[in-house]
Design a protein around this motif. Structure first.
Motif, mmCIF file in Angstrom:
data_model
loop_
_atom_site.group_PDB
_atom_site.id
_atom_site.type_symbol
_atom_site.label_atom_id
_atom_site.label_comp_id
_atom_site.label_asym_id
_atom_site.label_seq_id
_atom_site.Cartn_x
_atom_site.Cartn_y
_atom_site.Cartn_z
ATOM 1 N N GLU A 10 0.833 -1.204 0.000
ATOM 2 C CA GLU A 10 0.000 0.000 0.000
ATOM 3 C C GLU A 10 0.870 1.258 0.000
ATOM 4 O OE1 GLU A 10 -3.607 2.114 2.530
ATOM 5 O OE2 GLU A 10 -2.676 0.292 3.308
ATOM 6 N N ASP A 23 -3.184 -11.065 -8.904
ATOM 7 C CA ASP A 23 -4.135 -11.585 -7.926
ATOM 8 C C ASP A 23 -4.521 -12.994 -8.373
ATOM 9 O OD1 ASP A 23 -6.439 -12.163 -6.342
ATOM 10 O OD2 ASP A 23 -6.831 -10.009 -6.123
ATOM 11 N N VAL A 30 -12.386 -11.952 -6.753
ATOM 12 C CA VAL A 30 -11.867 -10.685 -7.269
ATOM 13 C C VAL A 30 -13.007 -9.710 -7.537
ATOM 14 C CG1 VAL A 30 -10.655 -9.618 -9.217
ATOM 15 C CG2 VAL A 30 -9.747 -11.681 -8.165
ATOM 16 N N GLY A 33 -13.688 -7.204 -4.945
ATOM 17 C CA GLY A 33 -12.730 -6.124 -4.748
ATOM 18 C C GLY A 33 -11.307 -6.612 -4.859
ATOM 19 N N LYS A 34 -10.488 -5.848 -5.585
ATOM 20 C CA LYS A 34 -9.078 -6.186 -5.748
ATOM 21 C C LYS A 34 -8.253 -4.913 -5.626
ATOM 22 C CE LYS A 34 -8.937 -5.625 -10.714
ATOM 23 N NZ LYS A 34 -7.915 -5.626 -11.703
ATOM 24 N N ILE A 35 -6.970 -5.081 -5.497
ATOM 25 C CA ILE A 35 -6.064 -3.936 -5.457
ATOM 26 C C ILE A 35 -6.116 -3.275 -6.836
ATOM 27 C CG2 ILE A 35 -3.671 -3.195 -5.209
ATOM 28 C CD1 ILE A 35 -3.275 -5.632 -3.332
ATOM 29 N N ASN A 40 -5.799 -10.268 -12.689
ATOM 30 C CA ASN A 40 -6.321 -11.510 -12.116
ATOM 31 C C ASN A 40 -5.925 -12.699 -12.990
ATOM 32 O OD1 ASN A 40 -9.472 -13.166 -11.920
ATOM 33 N ND2 ASN A 40 -7.878 -13.257 -10.385
ATOM 34 N N ARG A 64 -6.268 -14.313 -1.008
ATOM 35 C CA ARG A 64 -7.117 -13.909 0.111
ATOM 36 C C ARG A 64 -6.329 -13.822 1.416
ATOM 37 N NH1 ARG A 64 -10.298 -15.591 4.314
ATOM 38 N NH2 ARG A 64 -9.555 -17.719 4.229
ATOM 39 N N MET A 90 -5.449 -10.365 0.967
ATOM 40 C CA MET A 90 -6.467 -9.304 0.990
ATOM 41 C C MET A 90 -7.106 -9.151 2.365
ATOM 42 S SD MET A 90 -6.339 -7.759 -1.858
ATOM 43 C CE MET A 90 -7.831 -6.748 -1.865
ATOM 44 N N TRP A 93 -5.270 -6.397 3.752
ATOM 45 C CA TRP A 93 -5.278 -5.194 2.932
ATOM 46 C C TRP A 93 -6.249 -4.160 3.485
ATOM 47 C CZ3 TRP A 93 -2.259 -3.108 -0.536
ATOM 48 C CH2 TRP A 93 -2.752 -2.080 -1.363
ATOM 49 N N GLU A 96 -7.207 0.925 -0.826
ATOM 50 C CA GLU A 96 -8.297 1.074 -1.783
ATOM 51 C C GLU A 96 -8.507 -0.233 -2.543
ATOM 52 O OE1 GLU A 96 -9.078 3.680 -5.827
ATOM 53 O OE2 GLU A 96 -7.646 4.413 -4.355
ATOM 54 N N VAL A 97 -9.754 -0.501 -2.902
ATOM 55 C CA VAL A 97 -10.066 -1.650 -3.756
ATOM 56 C C VAL A 97 -10.846 -1.172 -4.974
ATOM 57 C CG1 VAL A 97 -10.021 -3.409 -1.937
ATOM 58 C CG2 VAL A 97 -12.144 -2.222 -2.440
#
Length: 98
Positions: A10, A23, A30, A33-35, A40, A64, A90, A93, A96-97
């Motif tokens: 981050e 990911d 996904v 929400g993902k980075i 993916n 995850r 995640m 994490w 933001e996603v």
């Protein structure tokens, strides 16, 4: 195996560092929400899609909780890719996603 925390990833993103994030979660995961900017490639397809990756680039592998990304990191590392596992996945994490 190289590892990095979610907080470290981050921090790099906040500094606008150019990151290549993969990911390895399933498509349904996904979708929740993902980075931002992460590509993916589900773990089960990694063997068949690793040709899409560039061995001259560095990749951060995410899932995850960190277990699947650990397996993916080991798999890719053994094949000459420069990869780092994001420990905690995640779940850890807080950024933001997308």
């Amino acid at each position: 195996m190289k590892e990095m925390t979610a907080r470290e990833v981050e921090s790099l993103l906040m500094k606008k560092a150019p990151l290549n994030i993969i990911d390895v979660r399933g498509v349904d995961e996904v979708a929740e929400g993902k980075i931002p900017g992460a590509l993916n490639i589900p773990l089960g397809l990694l063997e068949f899609r690793m040709h899409e990756l560039d061995k001259s680039k560095e990749y951060i592998i995410v899932c995850r909780s960190g277990a699947r990304s650990g397996r993916a990191t080991q798999f890719l590392s053994e094949r000459g890719y420069q990869v780092t596992n994001m420990v905690g996945g995640m779940i850890a994490w807080n950024g933001e996603v997308a």
